[in-house]
Motif scaffolding. Structure first.
Motif, short mmCIF file in Angstrom:
data_model
loop_
_atom_site.label_atom_id
_atom_site.label_comp_id
_atom_site.label_asym_id
_atom_site.label_seq_id
_atom_site.Cartn_x
_atom_site.Cartn_y
_atom_site.Cartn_z
N GLY A 125 -3.93 -7.73 -10.97
CA GLY A 125 -4.36 -6.39 -10.59
C GLY A 125 -5.16 -6.28 -9.31
N ALA A 126 -5.61 -7.39 -8.74
CA ALA A 126 -6.43 -7.30 -7.54
C ALA A 126 -6.05 -8.39 -6.55
N GLY A 185 -0.18 -5.36 -12.96
CA GLY A 185 -1.28 -6.31 -13.05
C GLY A 185 -2.49 -5.71 -13.73
N GLY A 186 -2.72 -4.42 -13.49
CA GLY A 186 -3.89 -3.77 -14.08
C GLY A 186 -3.72 -3.54 -15.57
N ASN A 187 -2.54 -3.14 -15.98
CA ASN A 187 -2.28 -2.86 -17.40
C ASN A 187 -0.76 -2.83 -17.62
N ALA A 228 0.53 -0.01 -19.82
CA ALA A 228 0.48 1.31 -19.19
C ALA A 228 1.63 1.45 -18.20
N ALA A 229 1.92 0.39 -17.46
CA ALA A 229 3.01 0.44 -16.50
C ALA A 229 4.32 0.71 -17.22
N VAL A 232 -13.21 -5.13 -11.69
CA VAL A 232 -12.32 -6.08 -12.38
C VAL A 232 -11.92 -7.21 -11.46
N PHE A 250 0.88 -3.57 -8.63
CA PHE A 250 -0.54 -3.50 -8.95
C PHE A 250 -0.77 -2.86 -10.32
N ALA A 251 0.03 -1.85 -10.65
CA ALA A 251 -0.11 -1.22 -11.96
C ALA A 251 0.20 -2.22 -13.07
N ARG A 279 2.96 -0.32 -5.48
CA ARG A 279 2.11 0.38 -6.44
C ARG A 279 2.39 -0.12 -7.86
N TYR A 280 3.67 -0.34 -8.17
CA TYR A 280 4.03 -0.79 -9.52
C TYR A 280 3.57 -2.21 -9.79
N LYS A 315 0.79 -1.23 0.00
CA LYS A 315 0.00 0.00 0.00
C LYS A 315 0.83 1.28 0.00
#
Ligand SMILES: Nc1ncnc2c1ncn2[C@@H]1O[C@H](COP(=O)(O)OP(=O)(O)OP(=O)(O)O)[C@@H](O)[C@H]1O
Ligand SMILES: [Mg+2]
Lengths: 270, 448
Positions: B392-393, B324-326, B329-330, B448, B321-322, B318-319, B312
């Protein structure tokens, strides 16, 4: 124009890149001056996105050089591009869906407290400030960006470029997903940033938009530059001819991709 | 861009006086109350499922399940998988997988075992006071190096994690055998074995209370510190009552845990043997020692706290999770995704080593089959705990709860004398159902 006397902000020279056998960008040279908007036009697959992705560090060119403020720039990845104050708003929005607006805006450049921990509260405060300016209706700071509309997501992407003091801004079809009102907002923003001295590459399929905002247009076809022209020197129909036929009008400076007059005549004959 | 309405069914104040407070909703019904408390509904679902499992087993076994003794054992048995599951959250969130953790646990345990039993005594003598520290440090370095190797191949050479760690699954199990050509290492260092939570490996009554009080203080501090910081910027706040309910519930659970653990006595004979072994005076009258919280559980708590902080509050988290999300984009945001990938597997390697300490200390020996099938338990724990295989989650707390749910099922069935083949079937079915329910929930809520 007096802008032309200064060193160009960006000068991309003879850029080549191919994917497998496809020459996506084939010997393109293009420049951009401070306070100038250059509209990059061309049909689908012409190589526009690929060209600007080389500038933003997403792709490595096979050949060619990039100069920023007259000095040779080494751009090997997006981090390098950011060092030259090049910010990009991508056609496919480069946002992490699972993160919130503030987390996306500061991604890769997070604000931290003295202990090195992420300072989410301050990042949210800054995000609220900048978005209040760009999109006063924006409220969804607590949800991940997957919960935002296309326009709201776009404002996050734009806010990111604006917040970090871009000198060179690349906008790849920034209004493709937007409604009328939001498109007008982006247009106003482009004008404002231009007046602040930024150089902007604007990729768009809307010739009206481009003529409204750009100082110059550059047209690509099949990876090559057909030509470039000041918008005052060419008509919209002539630019359409450049895009569709590759025919370079008298008011434009022809590039390697321009179809020679005799060949055009032959096509017209048949 | 003018879209300000929120999820259907959530009342939105139309005439918000201060726009900053728009996302605050009045509590309405249980759902509204939970929303105001900003608790994760999926997490609540899991806690409810856990309570149901406990109560059902308690009824079926005639009150054998919810006893200090069983809950103590449950807490110790869950530790090793729970610790690795926190790392698996990072791995899965970043859209990878690690099939090698069980084998790696075995390999690290064997390396630590020979190091402390066959190698160190030749230089420092038996039961040298620092042996346990050196052994654990050695094991962590082994885990770190192995993780770095796997992470390098995955991140920099772009070989899929599934393949690399499948190779690791075979290779490290084989390597565990080679350390001693198959011999089990015993006895382990006396201090080292305390981390298994056996006799002497617990906090005892007083320190358990200290632990509990520190935890409660931390709960209160974090809740109100977060609130104070948001207030400084005039951001929307949780209603005060919701904050208080959160804090009270968490603190009550913490205190109840201490009371239950303290209610489980150390057997008289074991306590006296423990004193004898350490040349301490053994009184004639009964000792009445309480077990208190087991050291492996303390390890879980420390790991959970650190991992939550990493997830957190650090750029690295943070990276992850980023990514994982995209992932694109990361990358385009200037994140060095290759290096982050390597770090993720290094972290996983360290956690496998820590679990190796607990698992071997519990058995007071290191065998080369230690941790067999743990990779599947760990992945299942993370997934039951709400980590999305799409990336991402995921949460650290959820993964630990997931590990507890799985271990509760297994322990409960063992208490009932259910055959182990049937146990496997039940755990397998529960895994699939848990993910199915989660999918349905996500689809309905639209996240998501
Ligand atoms: N990563 C890639 N791998 C392989 N081929 C690619 C890749 N990126 C682009 N291309 C190819 O390069 C060519 C140029 O693509 P590019 O995306 O630059 O077009 P564009 O001018 O931006 O088109 P549009 O207007 O549709 O966005 C196309 O033929 C495309 O298929
Ligand atoms: Mg494009």
């Amino acid at each position: 124009m007096d802008a032309q006397n200064r060193a160009p902000l960006v000068d991309m020279r003879d850029i080549h890149i191919s994917f497998g056998g496809v020459k996506a960008v084939d010997g393109v040279s293009i420049d951009l001056y401070p306070g100038e908007v250059v509209g990059l036009l061309g049909h689908n697959g012409a190589g526009k996105s690929t060209l600007i992705k080389i500038l933003s560090g997403a792709y490595q060119p096979d050949a060619g050089e990039i100069y920023v403020n007259g000095e040779k720039a080494d751009i090997h990845n997006p981090r390098d591009a950011r060092k030259y104050n090049i910010e990009t708003i991508y056609q496919t929005l480069a946002l992490a869906d699972n993160l919130k607006a503030a987390e996306n805006l500061f991604l890769g450049r997070e604000l931290t407290s003295r202990t090195g921990a992420l300072d989410d509260v301050r990042m949210e405060a800054e995000t609220r400030k900048i978005l209040a300016r760009l999109n006063p209706n924006f409220r969804k700071f607590a949800s991940p960006v997957s919960a935002l509309s296309g326009g709201q997501r776009q404002s996050v992407a734009i806010a990111r470029a604006v917040y970090f003091n871009a000198k060179i801004l690349i906008m790849d079809e920034p209004t493709a997903a937007l409604g009328v009102q939001e498109t007008a907002m982006v247009a106003d923003l482009v004008k404002q940033l231009k007046s602040e001295g930024l150089g902007i590459f604007l990729i768009s399929h809307d010739i009206h938009d481009v003529f409204d905002l750009a100082d110059r247009v550059a047209v690509m076809k099949n990876g090559q530059l057909v030509g470039s022209a000041k918008v005052s020197d060419v008509s919209q129909d002539e630019v359409l001819g450049m895009i569709i036929l590759g025919k370079c009008p008298p008011g434009a400076i022809p590039g390697p991709g321009a179809i020679p007059a005799e060949k055009l005549a032959r096509i017209a004959h048949v | 861009m003018s879209d300000t309405q929120q999820a259907a069914g959530v009342p939105t104040p139309v005439h918000a006086r201060n726009p900053v407070h728009v996302d605050q909703n009045r509590p309405r019904g249980v759902g509204g109350m939970l929303r105001a408390m900003e608790v994760d509904v999926r997490m609540i679902g899991m806690i409810v499922a856990l309570i149901v499992i406990w109560v059902v087993f308690d009824l079926v076994t005639g009150g054998l399940f919810i006893t200090p003794r069983n809950l103590f054992n449950l807490s110790v048995q869950t530790s090793s998988v729970a610790i690795m599951a926190t790392g698996m959250v990072f791995v899965i969130v970043a859209r990878h997988i690690d099939l090698s953790v069980g084998s790696l646990l075995g390999f690290c345990a064997m390396m630590m075992g020979t190091f402390q039993t066959n190698w160190l005594p030749a230089h420092l003598g038996f039961n040298y006071p620092a042996t346990w520290i050196l052994a654990i440090a050695f094991g962590i370095i082994v885990g770190l190096v192995v993780g770095a190797l796997q992470g390098f191949i995955i991140g920099y050479l772009s070989v899929p994690a599934f393949i690399v760690t499948l190779g690791g699954y075979l290779a490290w199990r084989g390597a565990a055998w080679w350390v001693t050509t198959g011999q089990t290492v015993a006895p382990l260092d006396r201090n080292f074995t305390l981390f298994g939570g056996g006799i002497g490996g617990t906090l005892g009554a007083t320190w358990s209370w200290v632990f509990g009080i520190i935890a409660v203080a931390a709960i209160i501090f974090f809740a109100f510190n977060g609130r104070r910081m948001r207030k400084a910027f005039d951001f929307p706040l949780k209603p005060m009552w919701a904050e208080i309910v959160n804090v009270v519930v968490l603190s009550a659970v913490m205190i109840a845990f201490v009371i239950v653990m303290n209610a489980y006595p150390v057997p008289e004979r074991a306590a006296k043997m423990y004193l004898q072994a350490r040349n301490m005076p053994v009184p004639d009258e009964p000792l009445n020692w309480s077990q208190g919280i087991a050291l492996p559980v303390v390890a879980v708590a420390v790991v959970a706290l650190i991992m939550t902080y990493v997830a957190k509050r650090t750029k690295f988290g943070r990276y992850v999770f980023a990514m994982g999300g995209n992932p694109q984009a990361a990358e385009l945001s200037g994140i060095n995704t290759r290096r982050i990938t390597m770090y993720i597997f290094m972290l996983m390697g360290v956690l496998a080593a820590i679990s190796g300490v607990i698992a071997s200390a519990r058995l007071q020996s290191a065998a080369n089959d230690l941790g067999t099938l743990d990779e599947l338990r760990v992945i299942a724990a993370a997934v039951i705990g709400g980590t999305s295989l799409a990336g991402g989650a995921g949460t650290i707390f959820g993964a630990i709860l997931g590990a507890l749910v799985m271990q509760s099922l297994q322990s409960g069935m063992a208490l009932l004398g259910v055959e182990s083949s049937l146990q496997s079937i039940v755990v397998g079915v529960v895994l699939v159902i848990a993910v199915l329910v989660d999918q349905i929930y996500r689809r309905r809520v639209g996240t998501v």
